[in-house]
Scaffold this motif. Sequence first.
Motif, mmCIF file in Angstrom:
data_model
loop_
_atom_site.group_PDB
_atom_site.id
_atom_site.type_symbol
_atom_site.label_atom_id
_atom_site.label_comp_id
_atom_site.label_asym_id
_atom_site.label_seq_id
_atom_site.Cartn_x
_atom_site.Cartn_y
_atom_site.Cartn_z
ATOM 1 N N ARG A 1 0.980 -1.182 0.034
ATOM 2 C CA ARG A 1 -0.033 0.115 0.116
ATOM 3 C C ARG A 1 0.828 1.254 0.016
ATOM 4 O O ARG A 1 0.591 2.229 -0.710
ATOM 5 C CB ARG A 1 -0.917 0.204 1.272
ATOM 6 C CG ARG A 1 -1.745 1.302 1.145
ATOM 7 C CD ARG A 1 -2.355 1.615 2.624
ATOM 8 N NE ARG A 1 -1.442 1.823 3.761
ATOM 9 C CZ ARG A 1 -0.618 2.871 3.674
ATOM 10 N NH1 ARG A 1 -1.061 4.027 2.781
ATOM 11 N NH2 ARG A 1 0.478 3.160 4.477
ATOM 12 N N GLU A 2 1.906 1.146 0.854
ATOM 13 C CA GLU A 2 2.978 2.201 0.650
ATOM 14 C C GLU A 2 3.718 2.564 -0.470
ATOM 15 O O GLU A 2 3.778 3.808 -0.887
ATOM 16 C CB GLU A 2 3.756 2.107 1.836
ATOM 17 C CG GLU A 2 4.952 3.433 2.072
ATOM 18 C CD GLU A 2 6.075 2.884 2.946
ATOM 19 O OE1 GLU A 2 6.751 4.130 3.232
ATOM 20 O OE2 GLU A 2 6.157 1.857 3.484
ATOM 21 N N GLU A 34 0.817 4.095 -3.047
ATOM 22 C CA GLU A 34 0.719 5.485 -2.273
ATOM 23 C C GLU A 34 1.805 6.422 -2.766
ATOM 24 O O GLU A 34 1.909 7.490 -3.486
ATOM 25 C CB GLU A 34 0.015 5.420 -0.894
ATOM 26 C CG GLU A 34 -0.126 6.991 -0.711
ATOM 27 C CD GLU A 34 -0.780 6.955 0.821
ATOM 28 O OE1 GLU A 34 -0.094 7.794 1.675
ATOM 29 O OE2 GLU A 34 -1.803 6.451 1.093
ATOM 30 N N THR A 35 2.867 6.047 -1.939
ATOM 31 C CA THR A 35 3.933 6.839 -2.076
ATOM 32 C C THR A 35 4.730 7.067 -3.510
ATOM 33 O O THR A 35 5.030 8.268 -3.914
ATOM 34 C CB THR A 35 5.185 6.467 -0.872
ATOM 35 O OG1 THR A 35 4.563 6.472 0.211
ATOM 36 C CG2 THR A 35 6.277 7.578 -1.119
#
Length: 247
Positions: free
Chosen positions: A113-114, A117-118
């Motif tokens: 997820r990181e 997103e990032t």
Amino acid sequence: MKNEFDRLSAVQPLIKSLYEASKETLGFNPDAKIVILTNEENSNNPLGKTAYYDPGSHKIGLYTQGRHVKDIMRSLSHELVHHSQNCRGDFNEGLATVEGYAQEDGHLREMEREAYETGNLIFRDWEDNYKRNDSSKLFTDTSIMGEKLMEDKETKLREVIRGLVKEMLITVKENIDDDEATTQEEEAEAAETASQSDQPLETGVGIGDEERNESTFFPKTHDIREKARHQTHEALMKRWGYTKKND
């Protein structure tokens, strides 16, 4: 394979710029190793692989064949987040980002997820800054602006064609003028001959046995325009190298 490397080498400044922006934001160390992967079967698969990260070797593999450069760079941004996670110790077991890993472990799912997103935010910020500060490079780098070069070539080709057509039209006009002048001379000669003849000319019949045009006393097959078209065709074929070969 070589063409794919050439294609990506042409946009290497963009890839390098994104890498440096990601490194500055994420602060990873050491650097990642990036390899280009081509696979015909994978490129034809609508759900084929796009990239992976191997934490044991710090290697990012990018599948590039058949993909838009921007899409490839977005994958790179995603995998660089995974590299940053590895550098800070989040890949404790050294598990590579292979298919299905994000569904098997909650910790790895959070890392994924990181990365999404990032990675996407880093790419978007880099793209906006690049366009704002260095957009001129996009229009001067011939490897990136291939479409612009093609448009320039097409414009030059149209100019050459216009020049050839104009030149040929002038040639055709000169030929028609010459034919018209010859026609007038022949008409005058025919009229003079007819005036000296003791027998009147019948309608549609010329001097001797040859059939004549009713108004000009010229053969019906005597077509100035047809002759001009033939001359134009021959001139164009000669100019463009399509000459008849001797049998």
